[in-house]
Design a protein around this motif. Structure first.
Motif, PDB file in Angstrom:
ATOM      1  N   LYS A 119     -38.397 -33.601   3.888  1.00  7.49           N
ATOM      2  CA  LYS A 119     -39.145 -33.474   5.130  1.00  7.49           C
ATOM      3  C   LYS A 119     -38.279 -33.420   6.320  1.00  7.49           C
ATOM      4  O   LYS A 119     -38.444 -32.525   7.172  1.00  7.49           O
ATOM      5  CB  LYS A 119     -40.099 -34.550   5.072  1.00  7.49           C
ATOM      6  CG  LYS A 119     -41.136 -34.689   4.119  1.00  7.49           C
ATOM      7  CD  LYS A 119     -42.145 -33.586   4.152  1.00  7.49           C
ATOM      8  CE  LYS A 119     -43.169 -33.663   3.124  1.00  7.49           C
ATOM      9  NZ  LYS A 119     -44.113 -34.535   3.056  1.00  7.49           N
ATOM     10  N   PHE A 120     -37.186 -34.058   6.187  1.00  5.33           N
ATOM     11  CA  PHE A 120     -36.469 -34.092   7.326  1.00  5.33           C
ATOM     12  C   PHE A 120     -35.729 -32.647   7.340  1.00  5.33           C
ATOM     13  O   PHE A 120     -35.693 -32.203   8.460  1.00  5.33           O
ATOM     14  CB  PHE A 120     -35.376 -35.249   6.897  1.00  5.33           C
ATOM     15  CG  PHE A 120     -33.721 -35.084   7.927  1.00  5.33           C
ATOM     16  CD1 PHE A 120     -34.073 -35.598   9.238  1.00  5.33           C
ATOM     17  CD2 PHE A 120     -32.522 -34.668   7.461  1.00  5.33           C
ATOM     18  CE1 PHE A 120     -32.921 -35.482  10.160  1.00  5.33           C
ATOM     19  CE2 PHE A 120     -31.613 -34.514   8.353  1.00  5.33           C
ATOM     20  CZ  PHE A 120     -31.598 -35.145   9.592  1.00  5.33           C
ATOM     21  N   ILE A 124     -36.022 -29.660  10.400  1.00  5.06           N
ATOM     22  CA  ILE A 124     -34.558 -29.285  10.957  1.00  5.06           C
ATOM     23  C   ILE A 124     -34.761 -27.670  10.864  1.00  5.06           C
ATOM     24  O   ILE A 124     -34.502 -27.111  12.087  1.00  5.06           O
ATOM     25  CB  ILE A 124     -33.409 -29.955  10.393  1.00  5.06           C
ATOM     26  CG1 ILE A 124     -33.324 -31.272  10.493  1.00  5.06           C
ATOM     27  CG2 ILE A 124     -32.189 -29.020  10.704  1.00  5.06           C
ATOM     28  CD1 ILE A 124     -32.830 -31.764  11.758  1.00  5.06           C
ATOM     29  N   ASN A 125     -35.097 -27.178  10.008  1.00  6.04           N
ATOM     30  CA  ASN A 125     -35.195 -25.747   9.566  1.00  6.04           C
ATOM     31  C   ASN A 125     -36.355 -25.127  10.298  1.00  6.04           C
ATOM     32  O   ASN A 125     -36.046 -23.958  11.138  1.00  6.04           O
ATOM     33  CB  ASN A 125     -35.068 -25.365   8.233  1.00  6.04           C
ATOM     34  CG  ASN A 125     -33.900 -25.891   7.589  1.00  6.04           C
ATOM     35  OD1 ASN A 125     -32.863 -25.667   8.134  1.00  6.04           O
ATOM     36  ND2 ASN A 125     -33.848 -26.222   6.396  1.00  6.04           N
ATOM     37  N   LYS A 235     -28.068 -32.427  23.155  1.00  6.77           N
ATOM     38  CA  LYS A 235     -28.932 -32.949  22.627  1.00  6.77           C
ATOM     39  C   LYS A 235     -29.168 -34.468  22.493  1.00  6.77           C
ATOM     40  O   LYS A 235     -28.195 -35.043  21.971  1.00  6.77           O
ATOM     41  CB  LYS A 235     -29.480 -32.053  21.262  1.00  6.77           C
ATOM     42  CG  LYS A 235     -29.690 -30.678  21.410  1.00  6.77           C
ATOM     43  CD  LYS A 235     -29.893 -30.101  20.038  1.00  6.77           C
ATOM     44  CE  LYS A 235     -30.138 -28.618  20.091  1.00  6.77           C
ATOM     45  NZ  LYS A 235     -30.336 -27.950  18.931  1.00  6.77           N
ATOM     46  N   ILE A 236     -30.242 -35.104  22.307  1.00  6.36           N
ATOM     47  CA  ILE A 236     -30.508 -36.489  21.838  1.00  6.36           C
ATOM     48  C   ILE A 236     -31.711 -36.421  20.972  1.00  6.36           C
ATOM     49  O   ILE A 236     -32.542 -35.590  20.993  1.00  6.36           O
ATOM     50  CB  ILE A 236     -31.006 -37.441  23.063  1.00  6.36           C
ATOM     51  CG1 ILE A 236     -32.204 -37.149  23.666  1.00  6.36           C
ATOM     52  CG2 ILE A 236     -30.106 -37.457  24.214  1.00  6.36           C
ATOM     53  CD1 ILE A 236     -32.905 -38.024  24.603  1.00  6.36           C
ATOM     54  N   ALA A 237     -31.466 -37.192  19.891  1.00  5.29           N
ATOM     55  CA  ALA A 237     -32.400 -36.983  18.675  1.00  5.29           C
ATOM     56  C   ALA A 237     -33.251 -38.659  18.741  1.00  5.29           C
ATOM     57  O   ALA A 237     -32.392 -39.503  18.845  1.00  5.29           O
ATOM     58  CB  ALA A 237     -31.623 -37.006  17.302  1.00  5.29           C
ATOM     59  N   LEU A 238     -34.553 -38.648  18.725  1.00  3.25           N
ATOM     60  CA  LEU A 238     -35.305 -39.611  18.768  1.00  3.25           C
ATOM     61  C   LEU A 238     -36.080 -39.765  17.489  1.00  3.25           C
ATOM     62  O   LEU A 238     -36.280 -38.838  16.634  1.00  3.25           O
ATOM     63  CB  LEU A 238     -36.121 -39.733  19.862  1.00  3.25           C
ATOM     64  CG  LEU A 238     -35.644 -39.680  21.360  1.00  3.25           C
ATOM     65  CD1 LEU A 238     -36.972 -39.762  22.509  1.00  3.25           C
ATOM     66  CD2 LEU A 238     -34.570 -40.658  21.603  1.00  3.25           C
ATOM     67  N   GLY A 239     -36.301 -41.018  17.027  1.00  5.94           N
ATOM     68  CA  GLY A 239     -36.965 -41.323  15.803  1.00  5.94           C
ATOM     69  C   GLY A 239     -38.339 -41.439  15.556  1.00  5.94           C
ATOM     70  O   GLY A 239     -38.887 -42.043  14.642  1.00  5.94           O
ATOM     71  N   ARG A 278     -36.891 -34.310  17.504  1.00  5.05           N
ATOM     72  CA  ARG A 278     -37.568 -35.314  16.916  1.00  5.05           C
ATOM     73  C   ARG A 278     -37.460 -34.715  15.232  1.00  5.05           C
ATOM     74  O   ARG A 278     -38.214 -34.361  14.842  1.00  5.05           O
ATOM     75  CB  ARG A 278     -38.858 -35.459  17.014  1.00  5.05           C
ATOM     76  CG  ARG A 278     -38.908 -36.008  18.705  1.00  5.05           C
ATOM     77  CD  ARG A 278     -40.473 -36.464  18.711  1.00  5.05           C
ATOM     78  NE  ARG A 278     -40.543 -36.952  20.204  1.00  5.05           N
ATOM     79  CZ  ARG A 278     -41.074 -36.615  21.419  1.00  5.05           C
ATOM     80  NH1 ARG A 278     -41.202 -35.155  21.467  1.00  5.05           N
ATOM     81  NH2 ARG A 278     -40.929 -37.034  22.460  1.00  5.05           N
ATOM     82  N   PRO A 279     -36.393 -35.347  14.495  1.00  7.02           N
ATOM     83  CA  PRO A 279     -36.108 -34.744  13.182  1.00  7.02           C
ATOM     84  C   PRO A 279     -37.018 -35.373  12.071  1.00  7.02           C
ATOM     85  O   PRO A 279     -37.031 -34.802  10.864  1.00  7.02           O
ATOM     86  CB  PRO A 279     -34.284 -34.951  12.999  1.00  7.02           C
ATOM     87  CG  PRO A 279     -33.879 -35.295  14.404  1.00  7.02           C
ATOM     88  CD  PRO A 279     -35.212 -35.756  15.295  1.00  7.02           C
TER      89      PRO A 279
END
Length: 375
Positions: A119-120, A124-125, A235-239, A278-279
């Motif tokens: 799912k992650f 991403i793709n 970029k920043i990635a949030l959970g 948001r990965p």
């Protein structure tokens, strides 16, 4: 006089001789609790039928209010003890010198490959979240979602399909020493090389009465953008996960009077050249909890000064958050229609503008009457 036990003494007790009682609210208990404990919130414990033949070990978050509860139970003739340091002290002892990197990583490759890893990578793709030569600040708050995201990015780096870099960024907005230690120990035990920087956000919002959590969140994001850009990230990635997305959709409709969602990525309006991604966009919260519990992991819940003393951890009917109300509503709807969560998500992928009365785009309002009668 309040009777007390230490964590070391508790760990030596036989499970048959004691009953461990967590007096925090259900949400805090669900986030993490002492192994084998039961949840009886502070406002319900006096009316509970408790065993008289066992030692009752009472704990809260950090041992600030559990002593008073233990003393009250002793006055009723029960053999009650206050756990010194509470849950955070138990957690500190449990995490000390522990290394679970290999176990956690193996679980993502095997047991949770379909439900989390795939799912992650799909997010991403599908949403093109990671591009060649990106430098991404993976923002870690200390909770289960961001810690999982950090491990997933480490796994993605190992596949090395194209060059990109990650920085594991932790902002300390004024954590108590206990909470900061939990974050540091979790990062160490899972081999996540975190970059920690300090801010004074908690002090800044402490005396704000209206929407302190909203203001705190906005300030946090600004600090994260600024530090990430300083470190050369784009970029920043949030959970945020799937459940956050569908809850946001319903909150907008029911409380905001608008149709909107939490986007998988967006450009920053205040930091030129920066993006937010948001990965975990397609990952279900239940699977994150399953991963956490399967690996015996414990994370902080809310570490701000509003909850640091355990006095505001038990929400009443007046202070239950709108998000929690929506979460409960979705759970009720799911009992009738198991596909309701997927359908909520699909509703913002299948918007038919010809059946919408009005919509906004780039700040401009479009109404169906604009072209109803033709040119």
């Amino acid at each position: 006089m309040i009777k007390t036990v230490t964590v070391d003494q508790l760990n030596k007790m036989n499970a048959d001789e004691c009953m461990i009682i967590d007096i925090r609210d259900e949400t805090a208990f669900e986030y993490g609790h002492i192994d084998g404990s039961v949840n009886i919130p502070q406002d319900k414990i006096s009316a509970s039928d408790l065993p008289t033949e066992k030692k009752l070990i009472i704990y809260c978050r950090s041992g600030i209010i559990s002593g008073e509860t233990a003393e009250q139970l002793c006055e009723k003739g029960l053999d009650a003890y206050d756990l010194q340091g509470g849950y955070v002290e138990w957690l500190r002892v449990k995490m000390e010198n522990r290394s679970i990197t290999e176990q956690v990583e193996l679980s993502l490759r095997k047991k949770f490959k379909k439900s989390i890893w795939c799912k992650f990578t799909k997010a991403i793709n599908e949403y093109q979240l990671v591009q060649p030569n990106d430098r991404i600040a993976v923002c870690i708050s200390g909770g289960k979602d961001s810690m999982l995201m950090a491990k997933l990015f480490q796994e993605l780096k190992r596949h090395d399909k194209f060059p990109f870099e990650v920085v594991f960024l932790v902002m300390d907005p004024g954590y108590s020493p206990e909470n900061r230690r939990v974050i540091e120990e979790n990062a160490r035990s899972m081999s996540i090389p975190v970059h920690i920087f300090e801010s004074t956000i908690f002090d800044s919002v402490y005396n704000i009465e209206k929407n302190p959590c909203y203001i705190c969140a906005r300030m946090r994001r600004g600090y994260l953008y600024s530090k990430a850009k300083e470190l050369g990230c784009n970029k920043i990635a949030l959970g945020h996960h799937f459940d956050d997305v569908i809850e946001t959709i319903l909150m907008g409709m029911l409380y905001g009077g608008q149709v909107q969602t939490m986007m998988p990525k967006l450009h920053s309006t205040n930091f030129e050249g920066m993006e937010l991604i948001r990965p975990l966009y397609l990952v279900r919260e239940d699977e994150i909890k399953h991963w956490r519990d399967y690996n015996g992991l414990h994370f902080i819940q809310c570490a701000c000064k509003f909850t640091d003393t355990c006095t505001t951890c038990a929400p009443d009917s007046r202070s239950v958050s709108k998000r929690l109300e929506i979460k409960n509503l979705i759970a009720q709807l799911k009992q009738v229609n198991p596909q309701v969560e997927k359908n909520i998500f699909r509703s913002v992928e299948n918007v038919n503008l010809s059946t919408v009365i009005a919509y906004k785009q780039h700040g401009e309002v479009h109404h169906f009457l604009d072209d109803y009668y033709g040119e």
